[in-house]
Scaffold this motif. Structure first.
Motif, PDB file in Angstrom:
ATOM      1  N   SER A 111       1.336 -23.146  40.527  1.00 56.20           N
ATOM      2  CA  SER A 111       2.054 -23.860  39.617  1.00 56.20           C
ATOM      3  C   SER A 111       2.083 -25.069  39.714  1.00 56.20           C
ATOM      4  N   ALA A 169       8.650 -25.978  41.036  1.00 58.22           N
ATOM      5  CA  ALA A 169       8.150 -25.109  40.170  1.00 58.22           C
ATOM      6  C   ALA A 169       7.659 -23.626  40.856  1.00 58.22           C
ATOM      7  N   ARG A 196       6.082 -20.402  42.296  1.00 61.79           N
ATOM      8  CA  ARG A 196       4.513 -20.539  42.654  1.00 61.79           C
ATOM      9  C   ARG A 196       3.958 -19.299  42.286  1.00 61.79           C
TER      10      ARG A 196
END
Length: 139
Positions: A2, A137, A139
């Motif tokens: 991400s 973010a 993963r």
């Protein structure tokens, strides 16, 4: 994964504003003409202000610096410029009207992308993450 995708998105979203801002700062005449045509005062000054804003906001997105703020500001900028300069489609030729309609759709779409970026944040590969201002973010 991400974080890598967010980085790619930031690079893609920054390109237009970095290039456009640089162009406005080095040759503001075209932008000043559009601003004057919209009936706004101090067209040349506003062209330089817009160029500086676009360049700095684009660099902020690229580097991941204060991305949440830059995202909201760029979203508002996209909506404002779409409405102020491109929404009145009936400006003359059919080609100009079609181009203005495309520009409004582009600006509204970009506003959505910048709102998403402002919401998600810059990701792990950013100045914000290094400064501890960004949750990484998933993963």
């Amino acid at each position: 994964m991400s974080n890598a995708i967010i980085l790619i998105a930031r690079i893609l979203l920054s390109f237009m504003f970095i290039l456009s801002g640089f162009t406005k700062l080095t040759d503001p005449a075209g932008t000043a003409g559009m601003i004057a045509g919209a009936g706004l005062p101090a067209a040349t000054l506003l062209a330089y202000v817009a160029g500086l804003f676009e360049l700095l906001a684009g660099l902020a997105v690229l580097t991941g610096f204060q991305v949440r703020i830059a995202g909201w500001l760029l979203a508002a900028f996209c909506v404002f410029t779409g409405v102020a300069f491109h929404l009145p489609y009936a400006s003359g030729t059919e080609l100009v009207n079609i181009l203005n309609q495309i520009m409004v759709m582009k600006n509204i779409t970009l506003a959505g992308a910048y709102i998403l970026l402002a919401t998600v944040g810059a990701g792990a590969y950013s100045i914000d993450a290094r400064r501890g201002l960004q949750a990484v973010a998933a993963r």
